[in-house]
Design an enzyme around this catalytic site. Sequence first.
Site: not given
Length: 484
Positions: A277, A156
């Site tokens: 970026s 999980h």
Amino acid sequence: MNILRRGRLGSSIKEDVAKYTTSLDFDKEIFETDILCDIAHVIMLYEEEIIDKDTAKKIIEGLKEIYKNGIESLNLDPSLDDIHMVIENELIKKLGEDVAGRMHTGRSRNDEVATDLRLALRDKVLEIIKLLINMLKDLLNLADEHKHTLTVGYTHLQHAQPTTFAHHLLSYVSAIERDILRLFDAYKRINISPLGCGALATTGFKINRERTKELLGFDKLIENSMDGVSARDFILEVMADLAILGTNLSKICEELVLFSTYEFGTVEIANEYCSTSSIMPQKKNPDVAEIARAKLCKLNGNLVTALTILKALPNTYNRDLQEITPNLWESVYITIDTIKMIHGMLKTLKVNKDRMRELAYANYSTATELADTLVRGANIPFRTAHGIVGEVVRKSIEEKRCILDVIKEVLQKYNLKVDEEKIKKALDPYENVKMRNVIGGPSPEEVEKRIKAFKERLEKYEKEVNEKINKINKIKENLLSYEI
């Protein structure tokens, strides 16, 4: 001029119709295999005395010349429909119709294209298997370096139990080994010959299907001519196998993206597989893994497209079948390119052992072994031990106290006695890993055994794929050097 249209339909064809229906844009994938198929068919026609020696010799030499010059030398006129007619048209221009027009005796484009696709696809399947084997060999070497590199495993996406990075890497190897086996199995159903099935009912000429099967390196014949020209389940099988492989590869990409974040920080992807970026100069974005994750989705879409095209088609050949192949080749090339990218990322991966160890020692990852220790030491049911350890973890979190202190209090509360050294050992992540020496477990000793076993099987797979590749190369060599 489209020689197929000049009789029943007349020679005229609307340009937009020709462009809409042609398969030439993606027929480049079967250009070479179509010529190999032509040569094998002509050899058989000559040997069965259906065409004479001089005719066969001229046709074969003409085909070799077209092969040598490449598809770039051909006039890819959309009105000629497909690569089969382009090649035949070129041969007629070279040799005249009285000679070249005999090449198609006892054959249809239906069995021809089915044969070409199988020849081309078997090459690509073996290439993919070879790429996967090479990637797994490097993964096993990386795992061998990290047999003792402690980390934490997740369920999980939450801390679950201690493991090693080697054990994590072997999970990739284990999954992709099954992909290799699936592709090997699909190869058996690809490598069967439909040549000689004709349009759907074979031919009145006394052809020799066994001979063309042998010349082209097929293992078996398709024994029903209607099925031979209509069957595309071999394509579906490969596309399904690639979709499953893509799912496994996508998991690797996802974890590379995830584990290379600052929050996890357990691995770093090499700069050449990243970008920065346009505005934030500090960024190192895992672009290749993200693009791969997205591209692999197309394998699922292409499979569904192919399944939908084939659903409820009547026997035998329908032109719809043509539209499956661009989806097949897109899936094939996405797979090939993505394997290369993922292999490169894994081979150049930087591993942060300290961060992995830090995570393994954090957040109660040893709780399961603590419960198991209570079962063994206090002779209580596991479910009871599970509840006790859950209580210990809750109190440790709420009271911000060391779990070792809390377990002592809780054991006293329940009047249970367990050796303190055994409890300390249970709380040590590395001791947890060493204890898990079951087949497939994370202990360094067991991981070393699995690495050895995987390597031995990979050697067997590599030998098998090389034998198949060598056989196919020999077949091509024999056909292209054949002289009457």
